[in-house]
Write a protein that holds these residues in place. Structure first.
Motif, PDB file in Angstrom:
ATOM      1  N   UNK A   1     -10.607   2.476   7.410  1.00 12.01           N
ATOM      2  CA  UNK A   1     -10.493   1.830   6.111  1.00 12.01           C
ATOM      3  C   UNK A   1      -9.836   0.465   6.196  1.00 12.01           C
ATOM      4  N   UNK A   2      -8.822   0.340   7.038  1.00 11.31           N
ATOM      5  CA  UNK A   2      -8.164  -0.954   7.212  1.00 11.31           C
ATOM      6  C   UNK A   2      -9.099  -1.961   7.865  1.00 11.31           C
ATOM      7  N   UNK A   3      -9.969  -1.489   8.750  1.00  7.69           N
ATOM      8  CA  UNK A   3     -10.999  -2.381   9.310  1.00  7.69           C
ATOM      9  C   UNK A   3     -11.896  -2.913   8.202  1.00  7.69           C
ATOM     10  N   UNK A   4     -12.288  -2.025   7.303  1.00  7.50           N
ATOM     11  CA  UNK A   4     -13.146  -2.434   6.186  1.00  7.50           C
ATOM     12  C   UNK A   4     -12.427  -3.444   5.286  1.00  7.50           C
ATOM     13  N   UNK A   5     -11.115  -3.250   5.122  1.00 12.76           N
ATOM     14  CA  UNK A   5     -10.325  -4.139   4.273  1.00 12.76           C
ATOM     15  C   UNK A   5      -9.870  -5.389   5.020  1.00 12.76           C
ATOM     16  N   UNK A   6     -10.145  -5.419   6.332  1.00 13.90           N
ATOM     17  CA  UNK A   6      -9.792  -6.557   7.200  1.00 13.90           C
ATOM     18  C   UNK A   6      -8.281  -6.804   7.209  1.00 13.90           C
ATOM     19  N   UNK A   7      -7.525  -5.710   7.375  1.00 11.61           N
ATOM     20  CA  UNK A   7      -6.073  -5.798   7.435  1.00 11.61           C
ATOM     21  C   UNK A   7      -5.580  -5.452   8.840  1.00 11.61           C
ATOM     22  N   UNK A   8      -4.537  -6.116   9.316  1.00 10.80           N
ATOM     23  CA  UNK A   8      -4.067  -5.893  10.686  1.00 10.80           C
ATOM     24  C   UNK A   8      -3.324  -4.575  10.838  1.00 10.80           C
ATOM     25  N   UNK A   9      -3.377  -4.023  12.025  1.00  6.93           N
ATOM     26  CA  UNK A   9      -2.638  -2.818  12.354  1.00  6.93           C
ATOM     27  C   UNK A   9      -2.559  -2.705  13.865  1.00  6.93           C
ATOM     28  N   UNK A  10      -1.710  -1.782  14.320  1.00  2.16           N
ATOM     29  CA  UNK A  10      -1.612  -1.461  15.743  1.00  2.16           C
ATOM     30  C   UNK A  10      -1.514   0.046  15.881  1.00  2.16           C
ATOM     31  N   UNK A  11      -2.359   0.638  16.689  1.00  2.00           N
ATOM     32  CA  UNK A  11      -2.294   2.072  16.936  1.00  2.00           C
ATOM     33  C   UNK A  11      -1.422   2.316  18.153  1.00  2.00           C
ATOM     34  N   UNK A  12      -0.403   3.142  17.982  1.00  2.45           N
ATOM     35  CA  UNK A  12       0.570   3.411  19.036  1.00  2.45           C
ATOM     36  C   UNK A  12       0.436   4.851  19.502  1.00  2.45           C
ATOM     37  N   UNK A  13       0.368   5.039  20.802  1.00  2.00           N
ATOM     38  CA  UNK A  13       0.268   6.379  21.383  1.00  2.00           C
ATOM     39  C   UNK A  13       1.666   6.958  21.632  1.00  2.00           C
ATOM     40  N   UNK A  14       1.696   8.240  21.963  1.00  2.00           N
ATOM     41  CA  UNK A  14       2.967   8.956  22.102  1.00  2.00           C
ATOM     42  C   UNK A  14       3.930   8.271  23.065  1.00  2.00           C
ATOM     43  N   UNK A  15       3.400   7.781  24.198  1.00  4.85           N
ATOM     44  CA  UNK A  15       4.292   7.196  25.208  1.00  4.85           C
ATOM     45  C   UNK A  15       4.884   5.863  24.752  1.00  4.85           C
TER      46      UNK A  15
END
Length: 439
Positions: free
Chosen positions: A152-166
């Motif tokens: 959804x954020x891609x569709x809205x063209x908003x920045x984000x960062x996906x962080x993994x457990x480590x």
């Protein structure tokens, strides 16, 4: 005459209130007054509306009344997230209709920007940090929610960062979460300190009366608000008191006063801070809406917020505090095993005004009576934005955002009251059960 049968009565254990700078409340109203504009409810929405009207009409008196002390009620009891992004929990990607989402984003950003400008202009000491937020998950269903929201954020063209457990311990210290979606646009505040600061810097033509519960209203060409020690007559009356507007005769059976609960630890010692690690302050919301919100504050306390109760009268019930503080302690221990024995200094409840369709109300309630009501848990940004827009609209302005909130469908009607009490409580219990380890 409409008798106001339900009045705010919050508990006296809110950590934000007690840790913010103490102030001398303004005097309660006494006698009989009349004003062109009278606003009921001195939270984020009412403060913004009063400020905007006072600026637009500098030669007119604006009366702002609250049943309790400013900063003590709902606006000073939330988790302190000034969130920018829309989050439609009814949509598969949590964004939904892109046109509505873009306007919602613009609305939230307008409230956030206005607060930042006021904090800077008046040097309000409220620990405002523009540090973003983490939305974190433990179980597969929570991770699926993060993946859907990312699309959804891609569709809205908003920045984000996906962080993994480590990666997460370097950010938040704990190894508890498996994945998190970081979005940079959220600001964190000490909400009671912010509300107090906003009240103490109102323009000079705003008369603020605290600890003035209204007990009845007579509606007509003018509105007459009565209380134990007098009355206030309004040419135009504005309600910014969320679910309590139902007791004033409006939106009856369309809002749900749901309480959520928080606990705040004592400050961590230097050694405890070193054991925790991570950034010096941050905020985390759960992927599942019934999960646990966590914050590390700039003064090195840990906030834990979870658990819900449906309080139809909008008043605090002390039975829930003793029950839910145990749940807070268990949630804290699961997330922070490196901090054994850290006690909570404060535990409190705070009300949310929710609607079944997650819509608020903005506009005319009856001739010469107006409202901006039902923020659905987004009072910091949405309440501020709609309060300011209400002042602009009443001053004769029209713009894209005013048209947007005027065009909203408003809160849906609830089922009969008995069914509501049973249904809401069952839904809250089921939701908290489904949150699993995120609770």
């Amino acid at each position: 005459m409409t008798s106001v049968t339900s009045l705010p009565a919050d508990d006296n254990s809110c950590g934000w209130y007690h840790l913010s700078q103490q102030r001398q409340p303004t005097a309660a109203h006494r006698g009989h007054s009349q004003a062109p504009w009278v606003i009921v409810g001195a939270g984020f929405t009412g403060l913004a509306a009063a400020r905007e009207l006072a600026t637009r009409f500098p030669d007119q008196v604006i009366i702002l009344v609250d049943a309790q002390e400013v900063g003590f009620g709902t606006s000073g009891r939330n988790a302190g997230f000034a969130i920018d992004l829309p989050h439609d929990i009814g949509a598969p990607d949590y964004i939904g209709d892109i046109t509505i989402a873009k306007k919602t984003l613009k609305l939230n950003l307008s409230g956030q920007a206005y607060l930042k400008e006021l904090v800077q202009r008046h040097a309000i000491d409220c620990q405002l940090k523009h540090c973003g937020k983490y939305q974190a998950a433990i179980e597969p269903k929570g991770i699926a929610i993060l993946d859907a929201y990312r699309s959804g954020l891609d569709k809205l063209e908003q920045p984000y960062e996906m962080l993994e457990a480590q990666d997460l311990p370097a950010h938040i210290g704990t190894h508890f979460y498996r994945k998190a979606l970081f979005t940079p646009g959220t600001s964190l505040v000490q909400p009671s300190a912010l509300v107090k600061g906003l009240a103490d810097t109102l323009p000079g033509n705003v008369s603020l009366f605290e600890n003035t519960p209204i007990t009845s209203v007579e509606y007509g060409r003018k509105s007459v608000l009565k209380h134990a020690h007098g009355s206030i007559t309004a040419d135009k009356l504005i309600l910014t008191n969320n679910a309590f507007a139902m007791s004033f005769g409006f939106l009856k059976g369309r809002m749900l006063p749901v309480f959520t609960y928080a606990s705040l630890t004592r400050p961590l010692t230097a050694e405890e801070q070193a054991r925790l690690g991570g950034k010096p302050y941050w905020g985390l919301i759960p992927a599942h809406p019934f999960g646990t919100t966590v914050r590390r504050t700039p003064d090195n306390r840990i906030l834990v917020r979870n658990s819900f109760s449906f309080n139809p009268n909008g008043r605090s019930d002390p039975r829930y505090l003793a029950r839910f503080v145990k749940r807070h302690a268990a949630s804290f221990e699961r997330r922070f095993p490196m901090l054994p024995g850290v006690p909570f200094d404060y535990t409190w409840g705070g009300a949310l005004a929710l609607s079944r369709n997650h819509e608020g109300y903005f506009g005319e309630l009856r001739p010469n009576v107006y409202g901006a009501l039902c923020c659905n848990g987004l009072g910091v940004t949405r309440g501020t934005a709609t309060g300011k827009l209400l002042g602009e609209w009443l001053a004769g302005e029209r713009n894209e955002l005013i048209d947007f909130v005027l065009g909203a469908v408003g809160p849906n009607a609830n089922p009969p009251s008995l069914l509501v009490s049973v249904g809401v409580n069952l839904n809250l219990q089921w939701g908290q059960f489904k949150a699993g380890r995120e609770a």
